[in-house]
Design an enzyme around this catalytic site. Structure first.
Site, PDB file in Angstrom:
ATOM      1  N   TYR A  73      -9.704   0.196  -1.370  1.00  0.00           N
ATOM      2  CA  TYR A  73      -8.912   0.285  -2.594  1.00  0.00           C
ATOM      3  C   TYR A  73      -7.867  -0.832  -2.603  1.00  0.00           C
ATOM      4  O   TYR A  73      -7.395  -1.272  -1.549  1.00  0.00           O
ATOM      5  CB  TYR A  73      -8.161   1.621  -2.672  1.00  0.00           C
ATOM      6  CG  TYR A  73      -9.024   2.848  -2.732  1.00  0.00           C
ATOM      7  CD1 TYR A  73      -9.365   3.422  -3.953  1.00  0.00           C
ATOM      8  CD2 TYR A  73      -9.493   3.456  -1.565  1.00  0.00           C
ATOM      9  CE1 TYR A  73     -10.150   4.572  -4.009  1.00  0.00           C
ATOM     10  CE2 TYR A  73     -10.274   4.602  -1.614  1.00  0.00           C
ATOM     11  CZ  TYR A  73     -10.600   5.155  -2.845  1.00  0.00           C
ATOM     12  OH  TYR A  73     -11.372   6.278  -2.889  1.00  0.00           O
ATOM     13  N   ARG A 193      -2.743   8.334  -3.315  1.00  0.00           N
ATOM     14  CA  ARG A 193      -1.474   8.809  -3.887  1.00  0.00           C
ATOM     15  C   ARG A 193      -0.565   9.368  -2.793  1.00  0.00           C
ATOM     16  O   ARG A 193       0.646   9.124  -2.786  1.00  0.00           O
ATOM     17  CB  ARG A 193      -1.744   9.907  -4.922  1.00  0.00           C
ATOM     18  CG  ARG A 193      -2.272   9.404  -6.254  1.00  0.00           C
ATOM     19  CD  ARG A 193      -2.423  10.556  -7.228  1.00  0.00           C
ATOM     20  NE  ARG A 193      -3.559  11.400  -6.927  1.00  0.00           N
ATOM     21  CZ  ARG A 193      -3.624  12.704  -7.205  1.00  0.00           C
ATOM     22  NH1 ARG A 193      -2.602  13.318  -7.761  1.00  0.00           N
ATOM     23  NH2 ARG A 193      -4.718  13.401  -6.921  1.00  0.00           N
TER      24      ARG A 193
END
Length: 355
Positions: A73, A193
């Site tokens: 990511y 997150r």
């Protein structure tokens, strides 16, 4: 009512845009392809964009094998506040003033280094995790925050790309806040997150995720991903083609053929080339003896037959093989003591096994 055979049977890499849920992305695929049987492996939050691996038709049965052990990511970690969702879509819960160290690359690298390897991670309260039969996000929406237990995850790498500043996430006239762009390689089940939230706390600040792009899942990356506008345009061109007009060069079938994934690569399956008699056994659901010459070489150059038991235990799916004939995958079989036994029946066939 018996379900009709699917027109398309393949795995696709789709680039999901930000602002769309994974479910919305699947619905767009269904409308474009005229196929209800479509699913995905690995949900992306609406805020996130990037790679979404999808199964069409009978290929949906292969999706449990597609969940990769490693995913990469690119994330923006915005300092200044935490939020209810741990990303920019949530309501700020606490804020902090920036300190000078947050713009120091050496300091950032030291913080990131503390999150490498095996770590325990508490998932976001706005997540699909169930506790006592209740989804955490449903409880949070009703004003009840479930106490989620920490889970083991692995961070293979956390590379600082750059440090920039952004407007204050809590006020329009507040001071600019530092933002770290980080490239992560993590195990499946890792919440970026939560990493953003915990990195903020470790840096004696508060932080949330403001941007996220999934760039790869296992051996699949965004370089082979199709976009929804491309597919929709192709489907529209095919649907509006008149009977007298020649078949469009960009027909949906040809478009998918150019973008479909090799299911053996996507699911980390060792190829096994089946004979006509073995196909007959597969159609009847009968286990059959594996021919040593039917196996293709594995990553280390040896066949499944030649690999030791400790190698089998070292990697996911190494006991599973993909039964292939003429570049089409017809089943996932478990290899054990020289015998192949059906794990997933794919007799309609998944295309792309020779890609």
């Amino acid at each position: 009512m018996k379900r009709l055979p699917s027109r398309y049977n393949c795995l696709l890499a789709v680039y999901k845009p930000a602002g769309m849920s994974s479910h919305d992305c699947i619905n767009k695929l269904r409308r474009a392809l005229g196929e209800r049987r479509i699913g995905h492996a690995g949900t992306l939050d609406p805020l996130a964009q990037g790679l979404l691996v999808c199964g069409v038709g009978v290929a949906t049965r292969l999706l449990p094998y597609v969940t990769a052990r490693k995913k990469t990511y690119v994330a923006d970690i915005c300092f200044g506040c935490e939020t209810t969702t741990d990303d920019a879509e949530g309501t700020p819960t606490q804020s902090t003033a920036p300190h000078a160290q947050l713009t120091n690359p050496a300091y950032a690298q030291r913080i990131l280094a503390q999150f490498l390897g095996d770590i325990q991670q508490v998932p976001p309260i706005y997540s699909a995790i169930s506790k006592n039969g209740v989804r955490s996000y449903n409880a949070a929406r009703n004003g009840v925050a479930l106490e989620l237990e920490a889970r083991p995850v692995h961070v293979y790498s956390a590379e600082l790309v750059r440090i920039t500043t952004t407007d204050s996430p809590t006020t329009t006239d507040g001071p600019a806040q530092p933002m770290w762009r980080v490239k992560f390689c993590v195990s499946k089940g890792t919440y970026i997150r939560s990493l953003a939230r915990d990195i903020g706390r470790c840096a004696k600040s508060a932080a949330h995720l403001s941007f996220l792009e999934r760039t790869s899942s296992g051996a699949i990356d965004t370089s082979c991903a199709l976009t929804l506008p491309e597919l929709e345009a192709c489907a529209h061109a095919e649907a509006t083609c008149t009977g007298d007009a020649p078949q469009s060069k960009d027909s949906v079938q040809e478009f998918l053929a150019a973008h479909m994934l090799n299911p053996l690569v996507a699911a980390s399956l060792t190829p096994y080339n089946v004979t006509d008699s073995e196909r007959t056994a597969m159609e009847r659901g009968i286990p059959f003896a594996a021919r040593p010459d039917g196996f293709a070489a594995c990553l280390d150059g040896r066949t499944v037959v030649e690999q030791d038991a400790d190698v089998h235990a070292a990697a996911d799916n190494v006991h599973y093989v993909g039964c292939v004939q003429h570049s089409t995958l017809y089943g996932v079989y478990r290899y054990n003591n020289g015998t192949l036994t059906c794990a997933v029946n794919l007799l309609q066939g998944i295309d792309g096994a020779g890609a």
